[in-house]
Design an enzyme around this catalytic site. Structure first.
Site, short mmCIF file in Angstrom:
data_model
loop_
_atom_site.label_atom_id
_atom_site.label_comp_id
_atom_site.label_asym_id
_atom_site.label_seq_id
_atom_site.Cartn_x
_atom_site.Cartn_y
_atom_site.Cartn_z
N ILE A 166 -5.00 -7.11 4.14
CA ILE A 166 -3.58 -6.87 4.36
C ILE A 166 -3.05 -8.15 5.02
CG2 ILE A 166 -4.14 -5.73 6.55
CD1 ILE A 166 -1.77 -4.00 6.33
N SER A 167 -1.93 -8.67 4.55
CA SER A 167 -1.40 -9.94 5.08
C SER A 167 -0.94 -9.79 6.52
CB SER A 167 -0.21 -10.41 4.24
OG SER A 167 -0.52 -10.39 2.87
N LYS A 168 -0.86 -10.93 7.21
CA LYS A 168 -0.32 -10.96 8.58
C LYS A 168 1.13 -10.52 8.56
CE LYS A 168 -1.31 -15.53 9.85
NZ LYS A 168 -1.42 -16.53 10.92
#
Ligand code: SAH
Length: 245
Positions: free
Chosen positions: A82-84
């Site tokens: 999951i992206s930042k």
């Protein structure tokens, strides 16, 4: 409940509360994350509000819950992440810079490539008329469906398929956002981008070293389409792959 299960449940509850003692579903915990993103340069109020409106810990494994409101990418299984939050915020703010979105004060009809756990789709759904999100890994597509059922968003359509092909059935899109980076931008994405629309995607940098964020605007001038491409900062995304699994 057997003893072992009781202990596990207690450990789980402990993990679910933030270090400060606040529960992870407290608005303060999300607000603190958003204030930090704001200090670090994310200015778009709409995007900040949407990030404050989604429970990120509900999209990751409960063991990772305490890290969910830090500005960090997290594993979601199947070798994906999951992206930042800062990167999610940055890319969505970039989408708002497109002509169609700026005019409508909404992302309009959005295509997301790479649903993953569904977190970014949930954020997008607060800012868009409709979100179509495609995932090529069946277990993640199914997981996102579960995660988003809890969030009960009526304007998200999840598709199991190869996002490189876009989703012609619901095209054209005012905004296209990819959460995985390839060597090129698939032609289908450009074909499915509405006039005035904007695409934001990571892409392998020219020369093949690392990835950069790429923005493409679809301009329509005197009936003629023109695609204008700009490159931005270096980023690190999982690879955009072909086919489904
Ligand atoms: N937006 C996601 C981030 C997921 S990571 C989230 O909020 O969780 C990127 C995802 O892109 C991975 O799940 C990966 O399986 C998916 N992906 C990679 N190539 C793809 C393709 N061709 N079509 C659809 N999904 C793809």
């Amino acid at each position: 409940m057997p003893q072992r299960h009781l202990r596990e449940a207690a450990q789980d509850a402990a993990r679910r509360s933030a270090p400060s003692g606040l529960g992870l579903d407290s608005a303060m915990v999300r607000q603190r994350m958003v204030s930090r993103l704001q200090q670090d340069g994310l200015r778009d109020e709409r995007v900040l509000q949407a990030l404050a409106g989604v429970y990120r810990h509900e999209f990751v494994d409960s063991a990772l819950g305490v890290q969910a409101y830090e500005d960090t990418s997290l594993p979601i299984g199947h070798g994906q992440t999951i992206s930042k939050p800062s990167v999610v915020g940055r890319m969505i703010a970039m989408l708002f810079g497109g002509a169609a979105a700026a005019q409508q004060a909404s992302l309009g009809r959005v295509l997301e490539i790479g649903t993953g756990c569904g977190y970014q789709a949930a954020v997008l759904a607060l800012l868009a008329k409709q979100v179509v999100s495609i995932e090529r890994l069946k277990p993640l597509h199914d997981k996102a469906r579960l995660n988003l059922a809890a969030a009960a968003r009526g304007n998200i359509r999840l598709v199991y398929g190869d996002g490189r092909l876009g989703f012609a059935g619901a095209a054209p899109f005012d905004s296209i956002i990819a959460a995985a980076g390839g060597e090129d931008l698939p032609q289908a994405w450009l074909d499915q981008l509405a006039p005035g629309g904007r695409l934001v995607a990571p892409m392998v940098a020219p020369g093949g070293r690392g990835q950069v964020l790429v923005v493409v605007d679809h301009l329509l001038e005197a009936g003629v389409s023109r695609f204008v491409r700009s490159e931005f900062e270096a980023v690190l995304f999982v690879p955009l792959k072909s086919g489904v699994m």
